[in-house]
Scaffold this motif. Structure first.
Motif, PDB file in Angstrom:
ATOM      1  N   GLN A  93     -20.154  10.100 -18.786  1.00  0.00           N
ATOM      2  CA  GLN A  93     -21.513  10.425 -18.762  1.00  0.00           C
ATOM      3  C   GLN A  93     -21.651  11.745 -17.847  1.00  0.00           C
ATOM      4  O   GLN A  93     -21.818  11.334 -16.499  1.00  0.00           O
ATOM      5  CB  GLN A  93     -22.233   9.200 -18.100  1.00  0.00           C
ATOM      6  CG  GLN A  93     -22.155   7.910 -18.933  1.00  0.00           C
ATOM      7  CD  GLN A  93     -22.612   8.011 -20.417  1.00  0.00           C
ATOM      8  OE1 GLN A  93     -23.731   8.750 -20.588  1.00  0.00           O
ATOM      9  NE2 GLN A  93     -21.943   7.678 -21.315  1.00  0.00           N
ATOM     10  N   LYS A 126     -24.066  15.266 -17.047  1.00  0.00           N
ATOM     11  CA  LYS A 126     -25.264  16.147 -17.289  1.00  0.00           C
ATOM     12  C   LYS A 126     -25.113  17.336 -16.655  1.00  0.00           C
ATOM     13  O   LYS A 126     -24.528  17.553 -15.682  1.00  0.00           O
ATOM     14  CB  LYS A 126     -26.541  15.238 -16.786  1.00  0.00           C
ATOM     15  CG  LYS A 126     -27.517  15.937 -17.122  1.00  0.00           C
ATOM     16  CD  LYS A 126     -28.820  15.348 -16.242  1.00  0.00           C
ATOM     17  CE  LYS A 126     -30.085  15.999 -16.506  1.00  0.00           C
ATOM     18  NZ  LYS A 126     -31.233  15.257 -15.754  1.00  0.00           N
ATOM     19  N   THR A 142     -27.046  21.086 -15.571  1.00  0.00           N
ATOM     20  CA  THR A 142     -28.306  21.312 -15.383  1.00  0.00           C
ATOM     21  C   THR A 142     -28.079  22.957 -14.892  1.00  0.00           C
ATOM     22  O   THR A 142     -27.244  23.304 -14.053  1.00  0.00           O
ATOM     23  CB  THR A 142     -28.782  20.527 -14.305  1.00  0.00           C
ATOM     24  OG1 THR A 142     -28.974  19.245 -14.441  1.00  0.00           O
ATOM     25  CG2 THR A 142     -30.261  21.151 -13.941  1.00  0.00           C
TER      26      THR A 142
END
Length: 232
Positions: A54, A56, A58
């Motif tokens: 998991q 992410k 940015t």
């Protein structure tokens, strides 16, 4: 009898990812950085090759590091931006097949050419430093990032890097296009030598050298980076 050489299984065994238990940053190969992510790290935008778990991503926010850094990035015209990887999983980073070196800072400071910074821990303080005297002389200019604190930093070089020790009374001169990093206590000067114009480097700033004096080290690579201006 069937020849077992070069089988798919043999290829998998030779190239399969391995857990080396080296912590947050580990070299999966000399040109692949594995990040065992549990939290956040900063990485060069576009350096993500693969990940599992998991995670992410940015893009660096315009004001994420303050108006001062945004202003300096605009002045340098540099194209390297950062992305933040957060979450839990395994992240693999690379940059154009360049060789990766991991440095574990224990309160020391380090300057890295902006093009050669691959990733660093969130615990590291950083700031962009302008090379005012050389901006505009070398196509696209040069900038560097000062890193300081406790944590891991990954830098890249074309081929194997060479570290030159700088000692008082014995300065070291380098080609700016081949200079990767140097110790945080050194402040290089830019000097010109017209007599070397034909021999020192191949870029537009070929007669310009970086002069390091004092006590510390400088890292160079056997390759000259080419910098392109964003206005071109």
């Amino acid at each position: 009898m069937m020849d077992q050489r070069y089988s798919i299984q043999e290829f998998i065994q030779a190239t399969e990812q391995q857990d080396k238990g080296q912590g947050l940053f580990e070299l999966e190969t000399p040109r692949f950085l594995e990040v065992n992510l549990e939290g956040k790290v900063w990485a060069k935008t576009g350096s993500m090759i693969s990940y599992r778990g998991q995670v992410k991503f940015t893009r660096e926010g315009i004001l994420e590091h303050g108006i001062g850094k945004m202003f300096k990035k605009a002045l340098t015209g540099e194209g390297t931006t950062l992305m933040k990887a957060s979450g839990s999983g395994k992240l693999y980073l690379a940059d154009q097949g360049k060789k990766i070196s991991i440095l574990n800072l224990q309160g020391e400071s380090l300057f890295v050419n902006g093009n050669d910074l691959l990733a660093f821990e969130e615990t590291i303080d950083w700031d962009i430093k302008l090379m005012k005297r050389i901006a505009g002389i070398i196509s696209g200019g040069l900038f560097n990032v000062k890193l300081k604190g406790i944590g891991m930093v990954a830098i890249t070089s074309h081929y194997e890097p060479l570290t030159l020790l700088v000692e008082p009374g014995n300065p070291v001169y380098t080609d700016p296009n081949a200079t990767v990093a140097w110790s945080g206590n050194l402040s290089p000067e830019f000097v010109t030598d017209i007599s070397l114009k034909t021999f020192f480097g191949r870029g537009s700033g070929e007669s310009i050298q970086m002069k390091f004096e004092g006590h510390g080290f400088v890292v160079v690579q056997p390759f000259e980076e080419v910098y392109y201006s964003q206005q071109s």
